[in-house]
Design an enzyme around this catalytic site. Structure first.
Site, PDB file in Angstrom:
ATOM      1  N   ASN A   1       1.026  -1.162  -0.023  1.00 29.63           N
ATOM      2  CA  ASN A   1       0.138   0.041   0.087  1.00 29.63           C
ATOM      3  C   ASN A   1       0.766   1.514   0.059  1.00 29.63           C
ATOM      4  O   ASN A   1       1.687   1.298   0.740  1.00 29.63           O
ATOM      5  CB  ASN A   1      -1.172   0.038   0.961  1.00 29.63           C
ATOM      6  CG  ASN A   1      -1.514  -1.689   1.258  1.00 29.63           C
ATOM      7  OD1 ASN A   1      -2.277  -1.633   0.422  1.00 29.63           O
ATOM      8  ND2 ASN A   1      -2.129  -2.003   2.628  1.00 29.63           N
TER       9      ASN A   1
ATOM     10  N   HIS B   1       6.440  -1.979   3.537  1.00 33.46           N
ATOM     11  CA  HIS B   1       6.600  -3.051   3.685  1.00 33.46           C
ATOM     12  C   HIS B   1       5.224  -3.747   2.355  1.00 33.46           C
ATOM     13  O   HIS B   1       4.676  -2.937   2.202  1.00 33.46           O
ATOM     14  CB  HIS B   1       5.488  -3.414   4.949  1.00 33.46           C
ATOM     15  CG  HIS B   1       4.680  -2.656   5.321  1.00 33.46           C
ATOM     16  ND1 HIS B   1       4.323  -0.892   5.265  1.00 33.46           N
ATOM     17  CD2 HIS B   1       3.231  -2.876   5.058  1.00 33.46           C
ATOM     18  CE1 HIS B   1       3.535  -0.447   5.677  1.00 33.46           C
ATOM     19  NE2 HIS B   1       2.110  -1.468   5.932  1.00 33.46           N
TER      20      HIS B   1
HETATM   21  P1  5GP Z   1      -0.689  -0.977   6.011  1.00 36.64           P
HETATM   22  O1  5GP Z   1      -1.882  -0.655   5.624  1.00 36.64           O
HETATM   23  O2  5GP Z   1       0.443  -0.053   6.222  1.00 36.64           O
HETATM   24  O3  5GP Z   1      -0.195  -1.604   4.597  1.00 36.64           O
HETATM   25  O4  5GP Z   1      -0.516  -1.743   6.840  1.00 36.64           O
HETATM   26  C1  5GP Z   1       0.448  -1.840   8.004  1.00 36.64           C
HETATM   27  C2  5GP Z   1      -0.249  -3.240   8.434  1.00 36.64           C
HETATM   28  O5  5GP Z   1       1.131  -3.295   9.979  1.00 36.64           O
HETATM   29  C3  5GP Z   1      -0.986  -3.821   9.044  1.00 36.64           C
HETATM   30  O6  5GP Z   1      -1.717  -5.081   8.288  1.00 36.64           O
HETATM   31  C4  5GP Z   1      -0.976  -3.506  10.433  1.00 36.64           C
HETATM   32  O7  5GP Z   1      -2.079  -5.110  10.994  1.00 36.64           O
HETATM   33  C5  5GP Z   1       0.174  -3.988  10.638  1.00 36.64           C
HETATM   34  N1  5GP Z   1       1.120  -3.666  11.972  1.00 36.64           N
HETATM   35  C6  5GP Z   1       0.606  -1.984  12.643  1.00 36.64           C
HETATM   36  N2  5GP Z   1       1.415  -2.446  13.934  1.00 36.64           N
HETATM   37  C7  5GP Z   1       1.819  -3.311  14.447  1.00 36.64           C
HETATM   38  C8  5GP Z   1       2.906  -4.026  15.115  1.00 36.64           C
HETATM   39  O8  5GP Z   1       3.348  -3.596  15.463  1.00 36.64           O
HETATM   40  N3  5GP Z   1       3.501  -5.015  15.207  1.00 36.64           N
HETATM   41  C9  5GP Z   1       2.645  -5.920  13.484  1.00 36.64           C
HETATM   42  N4  5GP Z   1       3.527  -7.192  14.054  1.00 36.64           N
HETATM   43  N5  5GP Z   1       2.616  -5.299  12.846  1.00 36.64           N
HETATM   44  C10 5GP Z   1       1.433  -4.169  12.919  1.00 36.64           C
END
Ligand code: 5GP
Length: 126
Positions: free
Chosen positions: A97, A110
């Site tokens: 994303n 990520h």
């Molecule tokens: P995005 O929406 O930015 O593509 O995805 C962020 C991802 O990071 C989400 O799927 C969320 O569940 C994950 N995430 C957010 N905070 C943490 C954390 O502290 N630890 C882990 N393992 N995942 C996280």
């Protein structure tokens, strides 16, 4: 809240803290270029996140500024994680994303790896 992926890198973002070992994570893989860990809120049977070790906000930032070695190392790491998880034969999905429309919430690049089940349509029907 989705982030503005054009902002400078923030060293206090949650994945920077995970990389520094200040916040725990379930590590899946690590090498010189990348770190992978389980998503805290899995959206599929398998849901891992792969991040570069360098300070890159998004795919845009990374693809524009990272060295060839960093890019090569990161791409290979994503493949390593998928193979280690046994996802190649059944198949899997990668997702990155970027910014507001992409719904990016953490401002450190990520790649999501989803698998372990049929994953349905690629994107929500409009
Ligand atoms: P995005 O929406 O930015 O593509 O995805 C962020 C991802 O990071 C989400 O799927 C969320 O569940 C994950 N995430 C957010 N905070 C943490 C954390 O502290 N630890 C882990 N393992 N995942 C996280």
């Amino acid at each position: 809240m989705p982030i503005d992926a054009t902002l400078p890198y923030d060293d206090d973002n949650i994945f920077a803290k995970i990389l520094r070992g200040e916040i725990p994570s379930n590590t899946v893989y690590e090498d010189d270029f990348a770190f992978a860990f389980e998503d805290i809120n899995p959206q599929a049977e398998v849901h891992a996140l792969v991040i570069p070790k360098g300070r890159y906000v998004s795919w845009d930032d990374f693809s524009a500024k990272a060295s060839d070695a960093e890019i090569g190392g990161f791409v290979r790491a994503v493949g390593e994680v998928a193979r280690a998880k046994g996802l190649v034969e059944p198949g899997y999905r990668l997702l990155a994303n970027i910014g507001a429309h992409g719904g990016q919430e953490v401002p450190h690049l990520h790649v999501h790896i989803f698998g372990g089940q049929p994953l349905g349509p690629m994107i929500l029907n409009r």
